[in-house]
Scaffold this active site. Sequence first.
Site, short mmCIF file in Angstrom:
data_model
loop_
_atom_site.label_atom_id
_atom_site.label_comp_id
_atom_site.label_asym_id
_atom_site.label_seq_id
_atom_site.Cartn_x
_atom_site.Cartn_y
_atom_site.Cartn_z
N ASP A 8 0.87 -1.17 0.00
CA ASP A 8 0.00 0.00 0.00
C ASP A 8 0.91 1.23 0.00
O ASP A 8 2.14 1.10 -0.15
CB ASP A 8 -1.00 -0.04 1.18
N CYS A 65 3.09 -3.25 3.99
CA CYS A 65 2.20 -2.15 4.37
C CYS A 65 2.92 -1.34 5.44
O CYS A 65 4.15 -1.43 5.55
CB CYS A 65 0.83 -2.65 4.81
N GLY A 68 3.10 -4.12 8.38
CA GLY A 68 3.15 -5.53 7.95
C GLY A 68 1.99 -6.34 8.51
O GLY A 68 1.74 -7.46 8.07
N MET A 71 -1.27 -6.71 6.01
CA MET A 71 -0.96 -7.63 4.91
C MET A 71 -0.87 -9.07 5.41
O MET A 71 -1.28 -10.00 4.71
CB MET A 71 0.36 -7.24 4.24
N HIS A 98 11.46 -23.62 9.31
CA HIS A 98 10.47 -24.36 10.12
C HIS A 98 9.04 -24.25 9.59
O HIS A 98 8.27 -25.18 9.73
CB HIS A 98 10.50 -23.84 11.57
C1 RB5 Z 1 -2.08 2.56 6.47
O1 RB5 Z 1 -2.21 3.76 7.13
C2 RB5 Z 1 -1.79 1.43 7.48
O2 RB5 Z 1 -2.91 1.22 8.29
C3 RB5 Z 1 -1.41 0.17 6.76
O3 RB5 Z 1 -0.31 0.41 5.95
C4 RB5 Z 1 -1.00 -1.02 7.60
O4 RB5 Z 1 -0.03 -0.69 8.53
C5 RB5 Z 1 -2.08 -1.84 8.15
O5 RB5 Z 1 -1.87 -2.85 8.81
#
Ligand code: RB5
Length: 150
Positions: A8, A65, A68, A71, A98
């Site tokens: 993102d 993201c 992380g 995602m 693992h």
């Molecule tokens: C975006 O502001 C943020 O919420 C996203 O990148 C991420 O960290 C979500 O888990």
Amino acid sequence: MKIAVASDHAGHELKMGILRYLSERGILYEDFGCGPEEKVDYVDFGEKAVQSVCFGKNDRSILVCGTGLGMTIVANKFKGIRATLCLDEYSAEMSRSHNDSNCLTLGGRVLPLDETLNTVRIWLDTEYEGGRHQDRLQKIFDLEERNFKP
Ligand code: RB5
């Protein structure tokens, strides 16, 4: 090996550093976005990249993201995906040896590029050990088949 990569807006800069690293190593990748100017929902971009692994178009994925975390949650909704958030090199090594991780998740707002590239290198290069770990993965496959019904 071909890697599906997505981020993102919060992970975009780190993702670009990772793409440069993959290119330097001659590792093939497919970039599912987002682009530099977009403000997007990580869910949409993680979904596209991970689906390409589920469909066999790519072998593994790297998702970035802000933390992380988002995602990781998205990727682990997909059957057969073992997404691991690796904020350090030891986790990267263990996630492969693992857990046979097939999706590396990273946080662009919490990780510096140089350290992260080392984490990526370890995750790419570490082999899964199998053996006793395969029995544990089999239990995860069984959980997926039960579809979380108790
Ligand atoms: C975006 O502001 C943020 O919420 C996203 O990148 C991420 O960290 C979500 O888990």
